[in-house]
Design a protein around this motif. Sequence first.
Motif, PDB file in Angstrom:
ATOM      1  N   ASN A 234       0.855  -1.177   0.000  1.00 36.50           N
ATOM      2  CA  ASN A 234       0.000   0.000   0.000  1.00 36.50           C
ATOM      3  C   ASN A 234       0.899   1.238   0.000  1.00 36.50           C
ATOM      4  OD1 ASN A 234      -1.083   2.199   2.007  1.00 36.50           O
ATOM      5  ND2 ASN A 234      -2.875   1.294   1.058  1.00 36.50           N
ATOM      6  N   ALA A 235       0.541   2.229  -0.825  1.00 35.96           N
ATOM      7  CA  ALA A 235       1.405   3.400  -1.016  1.00 35.96           C
ATOM      8  C   ALA A 235       1.673   4.136   0.303  1.00 35.96           C
ATOM      9  CB  ALA A 235       0.762   4.353  -2.027  1.00 35.96           C
ATOM     10  N   ALA A 236       0.666   4.265   1.139  1.00 37.33           N
ATOM     11  CA  ALA A 236       0.852   4.987   2.404  1.00 37.33           C
ATOM     12  C   ALA A 236       1.715   4.179   3.375  1.00 37.33           C
ATOM     13  CB  ALA A 236      -0.505   5.299   3.044  1.00 37.33           C
ATOM     14  N   VAL A 237       1.592   2.855   3.316  1.00 33.61           N
ATOM     15  CA  VAL A 237       2.407   1.985   4.166  1.00 33.61           C
ATOM     16  C   VAL A 237       3.875   2.090   3.748  1.00 33.61           C
ATOM     17  CG1 VAL A 237       2.890  -0.421   4.795  1.00 33.61           C
ATOM     18  CG2 VAL A 237       0.516   0.383   4.699  1.00 33.61           C
ATOM     19  N   ALA A 238       4.128   2.016   2.436  1.00 38.07           N
ATOM     20  CA  ALA A 238       5.500   2.098   1.928  1.00 38.07           C
ATOM     21  C   ALA A 238       6.115   3.458   2.276  1.00 38.07           C
ATOM     22  CB  ALA A 238       5.502   1.881   0.418  1.00 38.07           C
TER      23      ALA A 238
ATOM     24  N   GLY B 124      -6.765  -5.674   5.037  1.00 38.99           N
ATOM     25  CA  GLY B 124      -6.172  -5.982   3.741  1.00 38.99           C
ATOM     26  C   GLY B 124      -4.791  -5.357   3.569  1.00 38.99           C
ATOM     27  N   ALA B 125      -4.656  -4.088   3.974  1.00 38.55           N
ATOM     28  CA  ALA B 125      -3.363  -3.406   3.824  1.00 38.55           C
ATOM     29  C   ALA B 125      -2.297  -4.091   4.680  1.00 38.55           C
ATOM     30  CB  ALA B 125      -3.495  -1.931   4.199  1.00 38.55           C
ATOM     31  N   VAL B 126      -2.685  -4.516   5.876  1.00 42.78           N
ATOM     32  CA  VAL B 126      -1.747  -5.200   6.769  1.00 42.78           C
ATOM     33  C   VAL B 126      -1.352  -6.570   6.189  1.00 42.78           C
ATOM     34  CG1 VAL B 126      -1.660  -6.400   8.987  1.00 42.78           C
ATOM     35  CG2 VAL B 126      -2.327  -4.001   8.913  1.00 42.78           C
ATOM     36  N   VAL B 127      -2.318  -7.266   5.633  1.00 42.77           N
ATOM     37  CA  VAL B 127      -2.031  -8.581   5.038  1.00 42.77           C
ATOM     38  C   VAL B 127      -1.077  -8.425   3.847  1.00 42.77           C
ATOM     39  CG1 VAL B 127      -3.076 -10.493   3.742  1.00 42.77           C
ATOM     40  CG2 VAL B 127      -4.147  -9.675   5.855  1.00 42.77           C
ATOM     41  N   ARG B 128      -1.291  -7.361   3.077  1.00 42.19           N
ATOM     42  CA  ARG B 128      -0.387  -7.091   1.951  1.00 42.19           C
ATOM     43  C   ARG B 128       1.039  -6.848   2.462  1.00 42.19           C
ATOM     44  NH1 ARG B 128      -1.754  -2.255  -2.386  1.00 42.19           N
ATOM     45  NH2 ARG B 128      -0.082  -2.667  -3.881  1.00 42.19           N
ATOM     46  N   THR B 129       1.170  -6.116   3.551  1.00 32.58           N
ATOM     47  CA  THR B 129       2.490  -5.895   4.151  1.00 32.58           C
ATOM     48  C   THR B 129       3.077  -7.209   4.649  1.00 32.58           C
ATOM     49  OG1 THR B 129       1.725  -3.713   4.892  1.00 32.58           O
ATOM     50  CG2 THR B 129       3.775  -4.530   5.847  1.00 32.58           C
ATOM     51  N   CYS B 130       2.241  -8.042   5.272  1.00 38.27           N
ATOM     52  CA  CYS B 130       2.720  -9.342   5.774  1.00 38.27           C
ATOM     53  C   CYS B 130       3.305 -10.155   4.635  1.00 38.27           C
ATOM     54  CB  CYS B 130       1.581 -10.118   6.432  1.00 38.27           C
ATOM     55  SG  CYS B 130       1.132  -9.496   8.054  1.00 38.27           S
ATOM     56  N   GLN B 131       2.572 -10.241   3.524  1.00 41.10           N
ATOM     57  CA  GLN B 131       3.099 -11.019   2.406  1.00 41.10           C
ATOM     58  C   GLN B 131       4.433 -10.438   1.933  1.00 41.10           C
ATOM     59  OE1 GLN B 131       1.015 -10.990  -1.363  1.00 41.10           O
ATOM     60  NE2 GLN B 131       2.207 -12.713  -2.116  1.00 41.10           N
ATOM     61  N   ALA B 132       4.474  -9.124   1.760  1.00 45.61           N
ATOM     62  CA  ALA B 132       5.683  -8.483   1.219  1.00 45.61           C
ATOM     63  C   ALA B 132       6.877  -8.665   2.149  1.00 45.61           C
ATOM     64  CB  ALA B 132       5.421  -7.007   0.967  1.00 45.61           C
ATOM     65  N   LEU B 133       6.637  -8.637   3.464  1.00 49.31           N
ATOM     66  CA  LEU B 133       7.750  -8.697   4.405  1.00 49.31           C
ATOM     67  C   LEU B 133       7.951 -10.100   5.008  1.00 49.31           C
ATOM     68  CD1 LEU B 133       7.736  -5.694   3.945  1.00 49.31           C
ATOM     69  CD2 LEU B 133       8.155  -5.344   6.368  1.00 49.31           C
ATOM     70  N   GLY B 134       7.289 -11.083   4.433  1.00 45.90           N
ATOM     71  CA  GLY B 134       7.530 -12.457   4.851  1.00 45.90           C
ATOM     72  C   GLY B 134       6.995 -12.789   6.233  1.00 45.90           C
ATOM     73  N   ALA B 144     -11.297  -8.554  14.820  1.00 41.35           N
ATOM     74  CA  ALA B 144     -10.868  -8.300  13.440  1.00 41.35           C
ATOM     75  C   ALA B 144     -11.981  -8.488  12.422  1.00 41.35           C
ATOM     76  CB  ALA B 144      -9.698  -9.222  13.095  1.00 41.35           C
ATOM     77  N   ALA B 145     -11.957  -7.651  11.392  1.00 36.04           N
ATOM     78  CA  ALA B 145     -12.853  -7.828  10.248  1.00 36.04           C
ATOM     79  C   ALA B 145     -12.354  -9.020   9.430  1.00 36.04           C
ATOM     80  CB  ALA B 145     -12.840  -6.575   9.380  1.00 36.04           C
ATOM     81  N   SER B 146     -13.244  -9.594   8.645  1.00 35.39           N
ATOM     82  CA  SER B 146     -12.851 -10.728   7.805  1.00 35.39           C
ATOM     83  C   SER B 146     -11.870 -10.277   6.724  1.00 35.39           C
ATOM     84  CB  SER B 146     -14.080 -11.338   7.127  1.00 35.39           C
ATOM     85  OG  SER B 146     -13.660 -12.243   6.118  1.00 35.39           O
ATOM     86  N   PRO B 147     -10.761 -11.016   6.574  1.00 35.09           N
ATOM     87  CA  PRO B 147      -9.838 -10.674   5.484  1.00 35.09           C
ATOM     88  C   PRO B 147     -10.444 -10.961   4.115  1.00 35.09           C
ATOM     89  CG  PRO B 147      -9.077 -12.629   6.681  1.00 35.09           C
ATOM     90  CD  PRO B 147     -10.264 -12.113   7.414  1.00 35.09           C
ATOM     91  N   PHE B 148     -11.592 -11.638   4.090  1.00 34.96           N
ATOM     92  CA  PHE B 148     -12.220 -11.966   2.810  1.00 34.96           C
ATOM     93  C   PHE B 148     -13.397 -11.051   2.483  1.00 34.96           C
ATOM     94  CE2 PHE B 148      -9.887 -15.651   4.266  1.00 34.96           C
ATOM     95  CZ  PHE B 148      -9.033 -15.809   3.179  1.00 34.96           C
ATOM     96  N   SER B 152     -11.247  -5.734   2.043  1.00 32.58           N
ATOM     97  CA  SER B 152      -9.962  -6.284   2.435  1.00 32.58           C
ATOM     98  C   SER B 152      -9.245  -6.938   1.252  1.00 32.58           C
ATOM     99  CB  SER B 152     -10.144  -7.309   3.553  1.00 32.58           C
ATOM    100  OG  SER B 152      -8.950  -8.044   3.743  1.00 32.58           O
ATOM    101  N   THR B 153      -9.956  -7.803   0.511  1.00 30.36           N
ATOM    102  CA  THR B 153      -9.287  -8.475  -0.618  1.00 30.36           C
ATOM    103  C   THR B 153      -8.802  -7.432  -1.612  1.00 30.36           C
ATOM    104  OG1 THR B 153     -11.316  -8.789  -1.921  1.00 30.36           O
ATOM    105  CG2 THR B 153     -10.716 -10.539  -0.399  1.00 30.36           C
ATOM    106  N   ARG B 154      -9.578  -6.340  -1.745  1.00 24.91           N
ATOM    107  CA  ARG B 154      -9.178  -5.279  -2.670  1.00 24.91           C
ATOM    108  C   ARG B 154      -7.908  -4.582  -2.177  1.00 24.91           C
ATOM    109  NH1 ARG B 154      -9.621  -3.520  -7.853  1.00 24.91           N
ATOM    110  NH2 ARG B 154      -9.822  -1.282  -8.023  1.00 24.91           N
ATOM    111  N   SER B 155      -7.862  -4.237  -0.886  1.00 25.42           N
ATOM    112  CA  SER B 155      -6.696  -3.489  -0.429  1.00 25.42           C
ATOM    113  C   SER B 155      -5.487  -4.417  -0.237  1.00 25.42           C
ATOM    114  CB  SER B 155      -7.032  -2.639   0.812  1.00 25.42           C
ATOM    115  OG  SER B 155      -6.646  -3.248   1.998  1.00 25.42           O
TER     116      SER B 155
END
Lengths: 252, 252
Positions: A234-238, B124-134, B144-148, B152-155
């Motif tokens: 996410n752009a704001a996260v980066a 979603g934004a946090v999950v995207r960071t998790c994937q990127a940072l291993g 927590a809201a559903s990641p699905f 969330s899936t969009r972000s």
Amino acid sequence: MKMQINSRGNARFKRWLQLLNSRGVHKHQQFLMFGERVVREILHTQPDRCLELIYPVLWANDLSVPETVTHHCLEGPLFKELDVFGTKTPIAVCRTPEIVDWNQKEAPQGLELLCPLGDPKNVGAVVRTCQALGVQKVILLKEAASPFHPASTRSASGAVLNVEFVKGPSIHDLNHDQILTTLVAMDVSGKNLTTYRWPKHVRLLIGEEGEGLPESSAAEKVAIPMTKGTSSLNAAVAAGMAMYAYRVQHKL
Amino acid sequence: MKMQINSRGNARFKRWLQLLNSRGVHKHQQFLMFGERVVREILHTQPDRCLELIYPVLWANDLSVPETVTHHCLEGPLFKELDVFGTKTPIAVCRTPEIVDWNQKEAPQGLELLCPLGDPKNVGAVVRTCQALGVQKVILLKEAASPFHPASTRSASGAVLNVEFVKGPSIHDLNHDQILTTLVAMDVSGKNLTTYRWPKHVRLLIGEEGEGLPESSAAEKVAIPMTKGTSSLNAAVAAGMAMYAYRVQHKL
């Protein structure tokens, strides 16, 4: 004393509705602030910026504000139409600060941010990070959404009045020596951010959502190390990670 | 071959509409993926997860998919109603992975995340960071809201299928010795994040939006240094900074 507005044809109401998009914000040089805490904060710290307060019908007490602020009350469905975040609390109409052109000859003072983000939610989140991490100047590139769009003021949580905005060129027009000497851009091809040595006075350029940095960019580049097969955050996260990395080396 | 759906009364269409909110996602154990790049990616990397493809009427070529996937075409206004992000490109209906209960006795493997975020966009934004940072395991707390959820899936931009989710307790039920010994929580009262020494195997707990960490929390705490008078960042941005700080010490 509140004046109640019951008609969609009311001129004030029509103007307020226009403030829900960037065009209206630009036209009227006004913007909306949502959320009780944020509205109280602005009335306390920057009362002169506030022009009008818009209450839902069932709001009991008027907020304490300067006499110049006018109070209005919006009939149920009209308030609901304007209250796009469903806050059910008073909405403040404020004057936008004047945004002057960026003086490209000026050297940066500490860390400054060059922002091309087109999603106002991301602009707001980045501005919130800037305030928290002491980045005082944000250069809005041509591609950037207005920081005074409601989605931005909402995600900035009040921070839009606490950083200085200036109007910059397009992200495609930053390839001048004068700019490049003090510029660091985020790009997957860049040097490892975790070991990068930050100059104290520097401008950080973040890429556009989806687009990233123009290929032609001759700026010095830094990259966040990521797992294989992933290439984006996410752009704001980066942007937050890069500002944090700067602050690790140059403390507040 | 596509079957065209023209009626709001169609059973499939009604199910798809339900997948726009968390309750429907939970009920059907299915979720929607939006965005051409993300949909192509999932069809390529995890085709078995895909059940149905929903096209707008004017989409020329069918996507290449396993035979088990059924193709459908939604008449204009019906597609528009489902295409909440205005992508105008095919939408994939997918099976949610099974989410088992968290085994609290298990030691963390590298960095894991405890997530109480109630806003699906932030999840979603946090999950995207998790994937990127291993960060491979995300423990979803009761809050927590559903990641699905579609927001969330969009972000997360496709990342929701690349991390492991487990079901955890409430953020208020983490005060057991067994959990506390390997837990680091983000809180303004914490130790300075920029100088904190991270254990290699550890779980990061982030606070709820607005609420932060429960006062009763006995966890070790870290804080992002901020300018005076500011006390908050966007939740996904703050989580990103902490995960980045961990990765500076424990490389990918």
